[in-house]
Motif scaffolding. Structure first.
Motif, short mmCIF file in Angstrom:
data_model
loop_
_atom_site.label_atom_id
_atom_site.label_comp_id
_atom_site.label_asym_id
_atom_site.label_seq_id
_atom_site.Cartn_x
_atom_site.Cartn_y
_atom_site.Cartn_z
N MET A 93 0.39 -1.03 0.22
CA MET A 93 -0.04 0.04 0.15
C MET A 93 0.68 1.05 0.23
SD MET A 93 -2.75 -0.25 2.09
CE MET A 93 -4.31 -1.36 2.54
N ARG A 94 0.19 2.26 -0.82
CA ARG A 94 0.70 3.08 -0.52
C ARG A 94 0.26 4.41 0.17
NH1 ARG A 94 6.25 5.16 -2.17
NH2 ARG A 94 6.17 7.04 -3.05
N ILE A 95 1.15 4.48 1.56
CA ILE A 95 0.68 5.58 2.44
C ILE A 95 1.55 6.45 2.81
CG2 ILE A 95 0.02 5.03 4.67
CD1 ILE A 95 -2.05 4.05 3.28
N ASN A 96 0.64 7.87 2.65
CA ASN A 96 1.68 9.51 2.84
C ASN A 96 2.82 8.83 2.55
OD1 ASN A 96 -0.65 10.10 4.27
ND2 ASN A 96 0.01 9.43 5.96
N HIS A 131 3.74 -2.67 3.52
CA HIS A 131 3.45 -4.15 3.31
C HIS A 131 2.30 -4.57 4.46
CE1 HIS A 131 3.44 -8.47 2.12
NE2 HIS A 131 3.60 -8.90 3.62
N VAL A 132 1.23 -4.88 3.89
CA VAL A 132 -0.06 -4.76 4.81
C VAL A 132 -0.53 -6.78 4.69
CG1 VAL A 132 -2.02 -4.26 5.73
CG2 VAL A 132 -0.16 -2.56 4.23
N GLU A 133 -0.50 -6.98 5.53
CA GLU A 133 -1.22 -8.72 5.94
C GLU A 133 -2.92 -8.81 5.82
OE1 GLU A 133 0.73 -12.16 6.10
OE2 GLU A 133 3.00 -11.01 4.51
N VAL A 134 -3.53 -8.85 5.29
CA VAL A 134 -5.12 -8.67 5.52
C VAL A 134 -5.41 -10.36 5.76
CG1 VAL A 134 -7.38 -8.39 5.45
CG2 VAL A 134 -5.41 -6.83 4.90
N THR A 135 -6.22 -11.42 6.15
CA THR A 135 -6.29 -12.78 6.37
C THR A 135 -8.20 -12.95 6.86
OG1 THR A 135 -5.46 -14.73 6.51
CG2 THR A 135 -4.99 -12.97 8.37
N GLY A 136 -8.59 -13.65 7.58
CA GLY A 136 -9.68 -13.84 8.07
C GLY A 136 -11.11 -12.92 7.60
N THR A 137 -12.35 -13.02 9.12
CA THR A 137 -12.99 -12.69 9.41
C THR A 137 -13.73 -12.26 10.02
OG1 THR A 137 -14.46 -14.38 9.03
CG2 THR A 137 -14.50 -13.78 6.52
N GLY A 138 -14.28 -10.88 10.62
CA GLY A 138 -14.86 -10.41 11.11
C GLY A 138 -14.24 -9.66 12.01
N LYS A 139 -14.21 -8.65 13.59
CA LYS A 139 -14.03 -7.48 13.35
C LYS A 139 -13.07 -7.24 13.37
CE LYS A 139 -18.17 -7.42 17.09
NZ LYS A 139 -18.00 -7.74 18.40
N PRO A 140 -12.35 -6.01 13.04
CA PRO A 140 -10.96 -5.85 12.80
C PRO A 140 -9.89 -6.38 14.15
CG PRO A 140 -12.18 -4.63 11.88
CD PRO A 140 -13.07 -5.31 12.79
N LEU A 141 -8.72 -6.21 13.47
CA LEU A 141 -8.33 -6.86 14.97
C LEU A 141 -6.64 -6.41 14.36
CD1 LEU A 141 -6.48 -7.27 17.38
CD2 LEU A 141 -7.21 -10.07 16.98
N VAL A 142 -6.05 -5.03 14.40
CA VAL A 142 -4.40 -4.92 13.77
C VAL A 142 -4.02 -5.04 15.03
CG1 VAL A 142 -3.38 -2.96 13.06
CG2 VAL A 142 -5.52 -3.05 12.87
N ALA A 182 -4.25 5.44 8.08
CA ALA A 182 -4.26 5.52 6.40
C ALA A 182 -4.53 4.25 6.03
CB ALA A 182 -3.53 6.45 6.19
N ILE A 183 -3.79 3.91 7.06
CA ILE A 183 -3.98 1.94 5.95
C ILE A 183 -5.22 1.06 6.36
CG2 ILE A 183 -2.87 -0.05 6.86
CD1 ILE A 183 -0.11 1.41 7.26
N CYS A 184 -5.83 1.44 7.90
CA CYS A 184 -6.78 1.29 7.96
C CYS A 184 -8.54 2.06 7.59
CB CYS A 184 -7.80 1.33 9.59
SG CYS A 184 -6.79 0.48 10.79
N GLU A 185 -8.20 3.28 7.59
CA GLU A 185 -8.64 3.84 6.32
C GLU A 185 -8.80 3.54 4.85
OE1 GLU A 185 -10.96 6.66 5.87
OE2 GLU A 185 -10.84 7.06 7.92
N SER A 186 -7.54 3.03 4.03
CA SER A 186 -7.68 2.36 2.53
C SER A 186 -7.80 1.53 2.99
CB SER A 186 -6.30 2.28 2.09
OG SER A 186 -5.77 1.01 2.85
N LEU A 187 -8.74 0.24 3.67
CA LEU A 187 -9.65 -1.33 4.28
C LEU A 187 -11.07 -0.92 4.22
CD1 LEU A 187 -6.14 -2.92 6.03
CD2 LEU A 187 -7.30 -2.88 3.38
#
Length: 267
Positions: free
Chosen positions: A1-4, A9-20, A76-81
């Motif tokens: 992700m291009r952020i500011n 490098h961001v990895e997203v996996t799983g389903t449900g409520k977000p946990l960073v 900003a990462i969370c916003e883009s997701l």
């Protein structure tokens, strides 16, 4: 992700409520593999390689690593997701950043877990001494290289209990540390190290979300810190895991995962 202006490098996996999940110094998204695999059926797991670590960019300017910038990047990462509110778990350096995010963006953080984390240093003298120490270490990393540094880092007293881990786990941890950039680690120390970060002790009593402070009982420094922090936080739980040191999620993963799951599932 291009952020500011920086590639993260961001990895997203799983389903449900977000946990960073925010790793510690010398870590990366890989640090959370076991925990992420265990929790991905309950939560949408977002792991971020912080600046200078893993596969994220290594800016030349240490100021770019500073906590206000790192926190703004995370939002900003969370916003883009398309994630407005999230549960947040930070370990060590990542815990210091997580606490800053919770203090400065409280409407974003639903529940906060701090593993072996501190609010920084209270006095100017402590911060100046630590800053000098971190600057010296940063210079050594640049001059002597990553292998010298990892040898040094593996043998500091804070990680003594990791000598009890399996050879396979120790080798995996070492390989992950060695994959980091010496410039990235040096600039991380200079930009977001404990000596340069803003002290967050006076922000603790402003936290309104539920907070879990998780430490290993063998890590006497951070268990004492967690008790001091807990005295200032309104809605707090404190858990000390027996026979674990600084890196609870690595040393006692099953117990750590159980406590995290229970805390995040509470209403």
């Amino acid at each position: 992700m291009r952020i500011n202006g920086v590639n993260y490098h961001v990895e997203v996996t799983g389903t449900g409520k977000p946990l960073v999940l925010l790793h510690g110094f010398t870590g990366s998204s890989q640090s959370w593999t076991e925990l992420a695999n265990a929790l991905k059926d309950q939560f949408k797991i977002i792991t971020v390689d912080l600046l200078g670590h893993g596969q994220t960019d290594v800016p030349d300017d240490p100021q770019r690593y500073a906590m206000p910038h790192a926190a703004a990047d995370l939002i900003a990462i969370c916003e883009s997701l398309a994630i407005k509110r999230f549960n947040l778990l930070g370990y060590s350096m990542g815990g210091r950043l997580a606490l800053y995010v919770a203090a400065h963006y409280p409407h974003r953080v639903k529940r906060l877990i701090l593993e072996s984390a501190s609010p920084g240093l209270l006095t100017t003298m402590e911060r100046e001494q630590r800053q000098q120490s971190d600057d010296h270490l940063a210079q050594q990393i640049e001059e002597k290289g990553i292998e010298w540094f990892v040898d040094f880092w593996e043998n500091i007293p804070l990680f003594a209990s990791q000598k009890n881990l399996s050879h396979e786990l120790q080798a995996r941890q070492r390989a992950q540390r060695l994959s980091n950039s010496p410039v990235g680690l040096a600039n991380s120390l200079r930009g977001i190290g404990t000596g340069v970060q803003p002290s967050l002790w006076h922000d603790l009593d402003k936290l309104t979300m539920p907070v879990l402070l998780l430490t290993g009982a063998l890590d006497t420094k951070f268990t004492a810190l967690s008790d001091q922090m807990a005295a200032k936080i309104a809605n707090v739980q404190v858990i000390k895991v027996e026979d674990a040191g600084h890196t609870v999620h690595l040393e006692k993963p099953d117990i750590c995962i159980s406590h995290i799951s229970t805390f995040l599932s509470a209403h």
